[in-house]
Write an enzyme that holds these catalytic residues in place. Structure first.
Site: not given
Length: 243
Positions: A14, A19, A64, A66, A91, A112
């Site tokens: 990632y 993001h 992560y 969320n 973001d 989230n």
């Protein structure tokens, strides 16, 4: 003490995602200033240092996106900090690429990571939103957000991150509008200025105290003849108002 939390997803998979611009921002601040090496604590990677003479903790949650609030909330409780002592960088789809906005409080806007911060940290913290642009179609949002920045994005991404890192001490001094102006200018835009109010612009177009209907009546009123047979007839019908 101020916590600057960059939001993103952990792991090399990632690392280049849109993001993850929050991670990229705190990494840029870390490189530019004298912070400790990254270490693991609070379900996050953290680094301690100073900005503007005040102690600052950089944090990248490793839970992560969320569940970002779990890590940041744990750090806030450990240091006995309030929401006002937190700046979250993340973001924003609804801002054009390279645009930045900074405000205190507000809604999560469907993000989230911010939803999780609100739940674990309270809502009255400062939110630095970095625009990544919208793909234009709802069905493409997920691929856009979890897709890597393109090479062409470096034109605005690098100046954005560099300017934020160079002026990170403004976050400590609460010089929010000045920081936003510096970012805007660095990306070739203009410093934010208050837009003229609509009613002010309209007032310049028409004389004060007259409606558009009244102006039309005044401008279109026919001139009556002062001499001749028609003038004599009108005098007999209506009389002479001057007498």
């Amino acid at each position: 003490m101020l916590i600057i939390a960059g939001l993103g997803n952990p792991g090399s998979k990632y690392a280049g995602n849109r993001h993850n611009i929050g991670f990229m921002a705190v990494d840029a601040i870390h490189r530019r200033h004298s912070f400790s090496p990254w270490s693991k604590k609070f379900k996050a990677e953290i680094a301690e240092g100073e900005l503007g003479g005040e102690k600052v903790l950089l944090i990248k949650p490793q839970t992560y996106m969320n569940l970002s609030g779990e890590a940041v909330g744990e750090a806030m409780r450990f240091y006995k900090l309030q929401p006002a002592d937190l700046v979250a960088i993340y973001d924003e789809l609804d801002l054009s690429a390279g645009k930045a906005r900074l405000k205190t409080g507000g809604g999560h806007g469907g993000h989230n990571g911010i939803r999780s911060l609100d739940a674990h940290c309270g809502k009255e913290y400062r939110r630095l939103r970095l625009g990544i642009g919208h793909p234009g179609v709802k069905e493409m949002v997920q691929n856009h957000v979890l897709g890597d920045f393109a090479k062409a994005d470096k034109v605005w991404l690098e100046p954005l991150l560099d300017t934020l890192a160079d002026n990170a001490d403004m976050l400590v001094r609460n010089e929010d509008s000045q920081l936003m102006n510096k970012i805007a200018l660095a990306l070739g835009g203009k410093a934010d200025e208050e837009k003229p109010r609509k009613e002010s612009r309209e007032s310049e177009k028409k004389p004060a105290g007259q409606s558009h209907i009244r102006q039309a009546r005044n401008n279109n009123q026919p001139k009556l003849p002062a001499t001749g047979p028609m003038a004599d007839m009108l005098k007999k019908m209506f009389g002479n108002k001057g007498e």
